[in-house]
Write an enzyme that holds these catalytic residues in place. Structure first.
Site, PDB file in Angstrom:
ATOM      1  N   LYS A  76     -13.323  55.644  14.096  1.00  0.00           N
ATOM      2  CA  LYS A  76     -12.819  54.298  13.793  1.00  0.00           C
ATOM      3  C   LYS A  76     -13.915  53.265  14.048  1.00  0.00           C
ATOM      4  O   LYS A  76     -14.677  53.407  15.017  1.00  0.00           O
ATOM      5  CB  LYS A  76     -11.598  54.015  14.670  1.00  0.00           C
ATOM      6  CG  LYS A  76     -10.869  52.704  14.371  1.00  0.00           C
ATOM      7  CD  LYS A  76      -9.622  52.578  15.244  1.00  0.00           C
ATOM      8  CE  LYS A  76      -8.850  51.298  14.972  1.00  0.00           C
ATOM      9  NZ  LYS A  76      -7.609  51.212  15.770  1.00  0.00           N
ATOM     10  N   SER A 151      -3.239  50.156  13.526  1.00  0.00           N
ATOM     11  CA  SER A 151      -4.462  49.671  12.922  1.00  0.00           C
ATOM     12  C   SER A 151      -5.439  50.775  12.495  1.00  0.00           C
ATOM     13  O   SER A 151      -6.366  50.508  11.742  1.00  0.00           O
ATOM     14  CB  SER A 151      -5.168  48.744  13.911  1.00  0.00           C
ATOM     15  OG  SER A 151      -5.563  49.464  15.063  1.00  0.00           O
ATOM     16  N   SER A 175      -1.397  52.141  17.495  1.00  0.00           N
ATOM     17  CA  SER A 175      -2.328  52.212  16.361  1.00  0.00           C
ATOM     18  C   SER A 175      -2.854  53.596  15.999  1.00  0.00           C
ATOM     19  O   SER A 175      -3.462  53.759  14.946  1.00  0.00           O
ATOM     20  CB  SER A 175      -3.517  51.300  16.602  1.00  0.00           C
ATOM     21  OG  SER A 175      -3.170  49.989  16.273  1.00  0.00           O
TER      22      SER A 175
END
Ligand code: GLN
Length: 475
Positions: A76, A151, A175
């Site tokens: 990420k 997210s 997330s």
């Protein structure tokens, strides 16, 4: 190439049926084919191939393969890799190059993992749909008109589309778990402090944890085992010893398992398909000898209220460092220092990030501190006590990951409170700091993925993944 799990891939690599270079080429080709989906912000075309060749040489020279030898991973884009862009999907860090590696990244690298690139996300990990990215939307892998969750939407879509075998995400309130649920994969958030946060760009430091997104529980356990453990560079990382998660998983059996089913996790407003599938899975487990125990927990909506006070407070402080002077974007048309700060932040932060900075500044202000911030801290404490008590009586707490299946792109962007409710079932575990996982249950009547959410006591990741694996296997 058929790749069902890392164990499978590893045996192919180690027995020389396939080289690391071939594996990386296979994944890079798939990534390029999906390039319009915005799943990756940066792809390491050259570096990944170079790394693969180096690993192939290591193997032919008789070197011992590390625990993650040749595992193709995505990271990420709020986790630092030295010399690579670290954008947090924000315009403010669009050109920023990290000057150091996250501890988790170093530990994965030491066990011979290969990084394919950095994945898309909501800006600074604030969001539930990946729509708050400065780098565009990511479509849900099963319905392009819908969101992949957030997210860590890019990481989830990467794993679900076969553009990485395993991906790292970060989970502050859901997330990792919520996008995993929306993309039909496994998403694990470990106990707070289990994995070092050094090199993870801070959103809300007392909640943030790095998590793992994968096709199956064994891969998640292996990657967790490599990353977990004390790190002197993160004072909140735990010194709790790191067990062999795979043996802990093997010791779990469904017969005799006490599964806590809180009525608060099945409100009338729950999507009927989600309710039916989660309850169906619970009855299946009961038929296999598990005991379902009705429990009550504080209403999850209080968790949402407390969460959005606490995380915005922490975010307002953490994001103060992005001032145009030290990192990234600096506005070009300012007359003095103060206007440079204001213009840089105004021009480069997105709407949701600004909303949270304002909210957080407000709840910490002298007149409102006691009313909001202190009150929210007290709510956090109540949740901690009640979850701890519940887990003295049961092995695991079960419910849905999300109150609804993946929603349409644009459906909730007009109403931030609606968007915040997407996390109603994942936020409590973040408030209390316990480990939690989303397990794929299959598809609803519209063919959209539905996930089941499990919470265990502190540092029981092995047991948690063992239970999750039993559920996934009977699909
Ligand atoms: N969706 C939640 C939020 O917007 C959770 C985000 C996260 O876990 N990083 O805060």
């Amino acid at each position: 190439m058929h790749l069902s799990s890392y164990e499978d891939l590893r045996s192919k690599i180690v027995s020389r049926m396939v080289t690391c270079e071939e594996v990386v080429r296979f994944y890079l080709e798939r990534i390029d084919r999906h390039c319009n989906d915005n799943i990756y912000i940066t792809v390491f075309h050259e570096q990944a191939l170079e790394r693969a060749r180096a690993l192939d040489r290591k193997l032919s020279d008789g070197g011992a393969p590390g625990k993650l030898f040749g595992m193709p991973m995505a990271i990420k884009d709020n986790i630092a890799i030295k010399g690579s862009r670290l954008t947090c999907a924000s315009k403010i860090l669009e050109q920023y190059i990290s000057v150091y590696d996250a501890t988790s990244v170093l530990r994965l690298e030491a066990e011979d993992a290969i990084f394919l690139g950095k994945t898309n996300m909501d800006e600074f990990a604030m969001g539930s749909s990946n729509e708050n990215s400065a780098f565009g939307n990511v479509p849900n892998p099963f319905d392009k008109k819908r969101v992949p969750g957030g997210s860590s939407g890019g990481s989830a879509a990467a794993v679900a589309n076969g553009l990485a075998m395993v991906a790292l995400g970060s989970d502050t309130g859901g997330s990792v778990r919520q996008p995993a649920g929306f993309c039909d994969i496994v998403g694990l958030k470990p106990t707070y402090g289990r994995i070092s946060r050094y090199g993870l760009v801070a959103f809300a430091s007392s909640f943030d944890q790095i998590g793992v997104l994968s096709q199956n529980c064994d891969d998640a356990a292996l990657v967790l085992e490599v990353m977990a453990g004390r790190d002197d560079r993160d004072a909140t990382s735990s010194a709790h010893s790191v067990p062999a998660y795979s043996s802990e998983m093997a010791a779990v059996s469904v017969a005799g398992l006490k599964i806590g089913v809180p009525k608060e996790y099945f409100p009338d407003s729950l999507n009927p398909d989600v309710a039916r599938m989660v309850k169906g899975k619970l009855s299946e487990l009961r038929d296999q000898g598990a005991e379902l125990v009705d429990i009550t927990l504080p209403d999850s909506e209080y968790a949402i209220a407390a969460y959005y006070i606490l995380v915005t407070a922490e975010a307002s402080s953490n994001l103060a460092r992005f001032d145009g002077a030290r990192y990234g974007y600096r506005s070009g048309h300012s007359s003095d220092l103060a206007s440079m700060y204001v213009n840089s932040r105004t021009e480069a932060f997105g709407r949701e990030v600004k909303r949270r900075i304002m909210l957080g500044t407000y709840v910490l202000s002298a007149g409102y501190y006691d009313t909001y911030y202190k009150k929210a801290q007290q709510v956090r404490r109540v949740f901690q006590d009640r979850y701890r008590e519940a887990l003295e009586k049961v092995d695991v707490i079960a419910g849905p990951t999300s109150p609804f299946p993946p929603f349409g792109i644009g459906d909730k962007t007009g109403d931030p409170l609606e968007m915040y409710l997407a996390d109603v079932f994942t936020v409590p575990a973040s408030i209390v700091g316990m480990p939690a996982v989303s397990v794929p249950l299959g598809f609803d009547s519209l063919n959209l993925p539905v996930g089941m959410h499990l919470i265990c006591n502190f540092f029981e990741e092995g047991k948690l993944l063992g239970i999750a694996k039993r559920m996934q296997r009977t699909l």
